[in-house]
Design a protein around this motif. Structure first.
Motif, PDB file in Angstrom:
ATOM      1  N   UNK A  79       0.843  -1.195   0.000  1.00 43.67           N
ATOM      2  CA  UNK A  79       0.000   0.000   0.000  1.00 43.67           C
ATOM      3  C   UNK A  79       0.877   1.243   0.000  1.00 43.67           C
ATOM      4  N   UNK A  80       0.333   2.339  -0.500  1.00 43.32           N
ATOM      5  CA  UNK A  80       1.040   3.617  -0.449  1.00 43.32           C
ATOM      6  C   UNK A  80       0.197   4.598   0.363  1.00 43.32           C
ATOM      7  N   UNK A  81       0.748   5.787   0.563  1.00 40.81           N
ATOM      8  CA  UNK A  81       0.003   6.829   1.279  1.00 40.81           C
ATOM      9  C   UNK A  81      -0.584   7.841   0.301  1.00 40.81           C
ATOM     10  N   UNK A  82      -0.696   7.409  -0.975  1.00 41.80           N
ATOM     11  CA  UNK A  82      -1.159   8.303  -2.039  1.00 41.80           C
ATOM     12  C   UNK A  82      -2.638   8.035  -2.338  1.00 41.80           C
ATOM     13  N   UNK A  83      -3.454   9.089  -2.331  1.00 39.79           N
ATOM     14  CA  UNK A  83      -4.866   8.953  -2.667  1.00 39.79           C
ATOM     15  C   UNK A  83      -5.028   8.878  -4.189  1.00 39.79           C
ATOM     16  N   UNK A  84      -5.975   8.071  -4.638  1.00 43.96           N
ATOM     17  CA  UNK A  84      -6.107   7.835  -6.085  1.00 43.96           C
ATOM     18  C   UNK A  84      -6.401   9.109  -6.871  1.00 43.96           C
ATOM     19  N   UNK A  85      -7.150  10.044  -6.302  1.00 46.63           N
ATOM     20  CA  UNK A  85      -7.456  11.281  -7.024  1.00 46.63           C
ATOM     21  C   UNK A  85      -6.233  12.186  -7.120  1.00 46.63           C
ATOM     22  N   UNK A  86      -5.414  12.201  -6.068  1.00 41.94           N
ATOM     23  CA  UNK A  86      -4.186  13.006  -6.099  1.00 41.94           C
ATOM     24  C   UNK A  86      -3.236  12.485  -7.171  1.00 41.94           C
ATOM     25  N   UNK A  87      -3.121  11.159  -7.262  1.00 40.25           N
ATOM     26  CA  UNK A  87      -2.247  10.568  -8.284  1.00 40.25           C
ATOM     27  C   UNK A  87      -2.787  10.854  -9.680  1.00 40.25           C
ATOM     28  N   UNK A  88      -4.093  10.758  -9.845  1.00 37.66           N
ATOM     29  CA  UNK A  88      -4.706  11.040 -11.153  1.00 37.66           C
ATOM     30  C   UNK A  88      -4.403  12.472 -11.598  1.00 37.66           C
ATOM     31  N   UNK A  89      -4.525  13.405 -10.671  1.00 35.73           N
ATOM     32  CA  UNK A  89      -4.255  14.819 -11.002  1.00 35.73           C
ATOM     33  C   UNK A  89      -2.795  15.033 -11.355  1.00 35.73           C
ATOM     34  N   UNK A  90      -1.902  14.341 -10.632  1.00 38.44           N
ATOM     35  CA  UNK A  90      -0.467  14.447 -10.928  1.00 38.44           C
ATOM     36  C   UNK A  90      -0.164  13.896 -12.321  1.00 38.44           C
ATOM     37  N   UNK A 109     -13.400  10.686 -12.891  1.00 42.71           N
ATOM     38  CA  UNK A 109     -13.767  11.281 -14.184  1.00 42.71           C
ATOM     39  C   UNK A 109     -13.978  12.792 -14.054  1.00 42.71           C
ATOM     40  N   UNK A 110     -14.549  13.217 -12.934  1.00 43.38           N
ATOM     41  CA  UNK A 110     -14.783  14.647 -12.696  1.00 43.38           C
ATOM     42  C   UNK A 110     -13.493  15.379 -12.329  1.00 43.38           C
ATOM     43  N   UNK A 111     -12.525  14.631 -11.758  1.00 40.36           N
ATOM     44  CA  UNK A 111     -11.297  15.268 -11.249  1.00 40.36           C
ATOM     45  C   UNK A 111     -10.286  15.571 -12.341  1.00 40.36           C
ATOM     46  N   UNK A 112     -10.281  14.763 -13.406  1.00 40.98           N
ATOM     47  CA  UNK A 112      -9.276  14.928 -14.464  1.00 40.98           C
ATOM     48  C   UNK A 112      -9.923  14.851 -15.849  1.00 40.98           C
ATOM     49  N   UNK A 113      -9.177  15.336 -16.838  1.00 40.72           N
ATOM     50  CA  UNK A 113      -9.673  15.308 -18.221  1.00 40.72           C
ATOM     51  C   UNK A 113      -9.185  14.078 -18.981  1.00 40.72           C
ATOM     52  N   UNK A 114      -8.386  13.228 -18.330  1.00 39.12           N
ATOM     53  CA  UNK A 114      -7.854  12.024 -18.978  1.00 39.12           C
ATOM     54  C   UNK A 114      -8.990  11.067 -19.352  1.00 39.12           C
TER      55      UNK A 114
END
Length: 238
Positions: free
Chosen positions: A143-154, A186-191
């Motif tokens: 496991x990591x300490x990274x939230x999935x939305x934060x990684x998506x935005x990065x 889907x709402x957080x990023x344009x990817x």
């Protein structure tokens, strides 16, 4: 919406896991190439392949199988699992693989992901696999300490065009995809978001189509017969 049948490889065999647990591994088909040809005959254009040994060992272990499938079918094959260097990315792309999926590297080595995107553009896909919203790495063993939305935005900032999102708690369960988390990413990023994990039947395909995701990965549902690939392709195209 694109439908991507899935073939996961461990020890050279087509297998499935339950919630990513390697102790639950079971063989679902005899031959990867024949399985891919069956998906192709049913009308698939894309194929999602995972090197489970590679994901665990952090280096490719079944590359020859993926390349054989790409060479002997017309399918656009995307491959993930244990890809940690530009040389590996280049090897796959040079030998007929359409897109390469970077998973653990997105967390552990974002500079590598950035270099890969710069060189290969939208042929680089990032796989984000999360448990309780937190990203897992190394074949889902850590496991990591990274939230999935934060990684998506990065990853969006880096220039990643496609993200495969998997809720690990849904993977291999046939309990339906996590529509809530998929809506949020889907709402957080344009990817372009490719949904993975939990798809059971045609109702899930229609729900994902309505959500507006780019693609849906179907694995266990196809092997268990709860989803008909031809019907899924038709619903996705409507």
């Amino acid at each position: 919406m694109v439908i991507l049948p899935a073939i996961d490889i461990k020890d050279g065999n087509c297998v499935r896991l339950y919630k990513g647990d390697f102790s639950t591994v079971h063989k679902v088909a005899e031959d990867p190439l024949e399985t891919a040809k069956r998906f192709e005959a049913d009308g698939a254009s894309f194929l999602h392949m995972v090197d489970l040994d590679g994901a665990k060992d952090a280096r490719p272990q079944n590359a020859d199988i993926f390349i054989e499938v790409a060479k002997n079918t017309s399918l656009k094959v995307e491959v993930g699992g244990g890809i940690r260097s530009l040389d590996t990315v280049e090897h796959y792309l040079r030998h007929g693989i359409d897109r390469v999926i970077l998973g653990s590297a997105a967390v552990k080595d974002p500079i590598f992901v950035k270099e890969a995107v710069k060189e290969f553009d939208d042929r680089i896909v990032v796989g984000i696999d999360a448990k309780n919203g937190m990203v897992s790495v190394e074949g889902w063993l850590d496991s990591s300490s990274v939230h999935y939305l934060d990684l998506a935005k990065e990853m969006e900032k880096i220039g990643v065009a496609h993200i495969v999102y998997t809720d690990i708690s849904k993977d291999g369960t046939l309990e339906g995809p996590n529509l809530n988390q998929l809506t949020r990413i889907k709402q957080a990023v344009s990817c372009n978001i490719i949904a993975s994990g939990g798809i059971s039947g045609i109702g899930d395909i229609r729900a994902l189509k309505e959500l507006g995701v780019y693609g849906a990965i179907c694995g266990k549902s196809l092997y268990e017969g709860t989803l008909d690939l031809k019907e899924a392709l038709q619903a996705a195209a409507e």
